[in-house]
Scaffold this motif. Sequence first.
Motif, PDB file in Angstrom:
ATOM      1  N   MET A 190       0.849  -1.198   0.000  1.00 13.18           N
ATOM      2  CA  MET A 190       0.000   0.000   0.000  1.00 13.18           C
ATOM      3  C   MET A 190       0.882   1.245   0.000  1.00 13.18           C
ATOM      4  N   ASN A 191       0.570   2.196  -0.896  1.00 12.70           N
ATOM      5  CA  ASN A 191       1.293   3.451  -0.925  1.00 12.70           C
ATOM      6  C   ASN A 191       0.625   4.444   0.025  1.00 12.70           C
ATOM      7  N   ARG A 192       1.356   4.862   1.031  1.00 13.32           N
ATOM      8  CA  ARG A 192       0.827   5.838   1.971  1.00 13.32           C
ATOM      9  C   ARG A 192       1.396   7.216   1.648  1.00 13.32           C
ATOM     10  N   LYS A 193       0.527   8.196   1.693  1.00 14.09           N
ATOM     11  CA  LYS A 193       0.960   9.553   1.401  1.00 14.09           C
ATOM     12  C   LYS A 193       1.940  10.010   2.462  1.00 14.09           C
ATOM     13  N   ARG A 194       3.126  10.429   2.022  1.00 13.23           N
ATOM     14  CA  ARG A 194       4.159  10.841   2.958  1.00 13.23           C
ATOM     15  C   ARG A 194       3.875  12.245   3.465  1.00 13.23           C
ATOM     16  N   ARG A 195       4.068  12.426   4.743  1.00  6.39           N
ATOM     17  CA  ARG A 195       3.858  13.739   5.346  1.00  6.39           C
ATOM     18  C   ARG A 195       5.034  14.650   5.011  1.00  6.39           C
ATOM     19  N   SER A 196       4.738  15.865   4.585  1.00  5.83           N
ATOM     20  CA  SER A 196       5.796  16.809   4.251  1.00  5.83           C
ATOM     21  C   SER A 196       6.520  17.256   5.513  1.00  5.83           C
ATOM     22  N   PRO A 197       7.846  17.432   5.439  1.00 10.25           N
ATOM     23  CA  PRO A 197       8.585  17.917   6.608  1.00 10.25           C
ATOM     24  C   PRO A 197       8.253  19.366   6.908  1.00 10.25           C
ATOM     25  N   LEU A 198       8.456  19.763   8.155  1.00 10.45           N
ATOM     26  CA  LEU A 198       8.186  21.138   8.562  1.00 10.45           C
ATOM     27  C   LEU A 198       9.363  22.031   8.186  1.00 10.45           C
ATOM     28  N   LEU A 199       9.089  23.303   8.030  1.00 12.45           N
ATOM     29  CA  LEU A 199      10.111  24.299   7.753  1.00 12.45           C
ATOM     30  C   LEU A 199      10.215  25.216   8.959  1.00 12.45           C
ATOM     31  N   SER A 200      11.383  25.241   9.591  1.00 16.33           N
ATOM     32  CA  SER A 200      11.583  26.093  10.759  1.00 16.33           C
ATOM     33  C   SER A 200      11.721  27.551  10.328  1.00 16.33           C
ATOM     34  N   ILE A 201      11.094  28.441  11.098  1.00 17.60           N
ATOM     35  CA  ILE A 201      11.138  29.870  10.808  1.00 17.60           C
ATOM     36  C   ILE A 201      12.094  30.530  11.789  1.00 17.60           C
ATOM     37  N   GLY A 202      13.014  31.329  11.273  1.00 19.70           N
ATOM     38  CA  GLY A 202      13.964  32.004  12.133  1.00 19.70           C
ATOM     39  C   GLY A 202      14.487  33.277  11.496  1.00 19.70           C
ATOM     40  N   PRO A 203      15.369  34.005  12.202  1.00 19.12           N
ATOM     41  CA  PRO A 203      15.843  35.299  11.696  1.00 19.12           C
ATOM     42  C   PRO A 203      16.861  35.193  10.566  1.00 19.12           C
ATOM     43  N   ARG A 204      17.433  34.014  10.328  1.00 16.14           N
ATOM     44  CA  ARG A 204      18.468  33.876   9.300  1.00 16.14           C
ATOM     45  C   ARG A 204      17.915  34.112   7.900  1.00 16.14           C
ATOM     46  N   VAL A 205      16.646  33.733   7.682  1.00 21.79           N
ATOM     47  CA  VAL A 205      15.994  33.905   6.391  1.00 21.79           C
ATOM     48  C   VAL A 205      15.052  35.101   6.486  1.00 21.79           C
ATOM     49  N   ARG A 206      15.040  35.941   5.455  1.00 18.72           N
ATOM     50  CA  ARG A 206      14.243  37.157   5.493  1.00 18.72           C
ATOM     51  C   ARG A 206      12.744  36.859   5.378  1.00 18.72           C
ATOM     52  N   LYS A 207      11.960  37.689   6.014  1.00 18.90           N
ATOM     53  CA  LYS A 207      10.503  37.642   5.891  1.00 18.90           C
ATOM     54  C   LYS A 207      10.060  38.782   4.980  1.00 18.90           C
ATOM     55  N   SER A 208       9.039  38.525   4.195  1.00 20.84           N
ATOM     56  CA  SER A 208       8.540  39.557   3.297  1.00 20.84           C
ATOM     57  C   SER A 208       7.705  40.564   4.096  1.00 20.84           C
ATOM     58  N   PRO A 209       7.469  41.742   3.538  1.00 19.48           N
ATOM     59  CA  PRO A 209       6.612  42.712   4.242  1.00 19.48           C
ATOM     60  C   PRO A 209       5.150  42.273   4.312  1.00 19.48           C
ATOM     61  N   TYR A 210       4.812  41.179   3.601  1.00 22.33           N
ATOM     62  CA  TYR A 210       3.453  40.638   3.637  1.00 22.33           C
ATOM     63  C   TYR A 210       3.361  39.406   4.537  1.00 22.33           C
ATOM     64  N   TYR A 211       4.449  39.064   5.196  1.00 21.43           N
ATOM     65  CA  TYR A 211       4.524  37.790   5.927  1.00 21.43           C
ATOM     66  C   TYR A 211       3.407  37.659   6.968  1.00 21.43           C
TER      67      TYR A 211
END
Length: 386
Positions: A1-22
């Motif tokens: 049986m093929n089970r749908k794989r759960r997508s990994p989470l993406l950690s949010i932190g200050p290293r990556v920029r946030k948009s002004p619409y975030y």
Amino acid sequence: MNRKRRSPLLSIGPRVRKSPYYEATLRHGAKAFTIYNHMYMPTSYTDPVTEYRSLIEDVTIWDVACQRQVEISGPDAVEFLQFLTPRDVRKCRVGTCRYLVITDRDGGIINDAVLLRLGERQFWLSPGDGDALLWIMGVAASSGLDVRIAEPDVSPLQLQGPKSPRVAHALFGDWVLELPYYHLQETTLDGIPLVVSRSGWSGELGYELYLRDSQFGDRLWERVMEVGRACRIAPIAPSTIRSIEGRLLSYRSDITQADNPYELGLGRLVDLDKPGDFIGREALERISAHRAERQLVGIEIDGAALEEPNEGFWPVLGDGNSIGHVTRCAFSPRLERNIGFANVPAGLAAIGTELLVQTSTGERQAKVCETPWIAAQTTIPRQLAD
């Protein structure tokens, strides 16, 4: 049986920029993000089909501030751009846009971008995912030309879908309906400084709102949402399904530095007869004189509807070996077919050629077909323009 794989989470932190619409995207239901040009970009609010339906039936708003603009200005700006790209940028008049590629000396594509000409010596490049700014700064540093390279405080917001002209008209007035395709206009909205262009990556009618001061990001988002409610506006991520239908290519997926424009059907972006030198001229002249060894083709994949787009390149098989790869693919609800692109040897590029693809669930037959499946919409209907 093929089970749908759960997508990994993406950690949010200050290293990556946030948009002004975030913060606005979070309030309006963004539930997944990716990193694009060192900035978080929403990739899901509901599900791909629901978002696709909103795009092709109503109107949608996209946070694409991750398309970080590269400003090129100064006395030698035109001469510099002529050296940077194979396209003849002299044909891009003030107030217009052009799609172009940036190539390396082997003819490989560093990035693709939309060029906006704001003044005689002021341009913005709106690139795909990649360090275009660093490449352009490096080229400028050794060019000997009087040119300034900067990343301005500019954050694009896309307004896309068949009802986008109605929303744009309510926001800006009559002139926005008269704005030709791939033209731009500097303006303000309730004191918010903007550049509005008739462009976008959706295949549908649309506009890009280039916010020129990030402090107004939240205010601009909510203003557009408020006006758009009458047209059932929905926040979505860029649609993989619709972009494939319209043969809108994606850098790092359909386009890589290993590819040259002729392999991708982008030979129209190479002006070999323009005066002067440009990066990659010799290589592109050589490639142009001979048939490209590979081709990016449209394919239709047999079998049940693909549940999700491919996470990586799927091999195209020949005699048990990988001879190419599927770059992107998806199930189109309108076409009721699995469609996508494959990078294959030129000898397998003819329409109707049968291919064998190794998918995540096993081997499937595929066939080379004509593209685009559904052409991009560029003309505003008369009932909206009147």
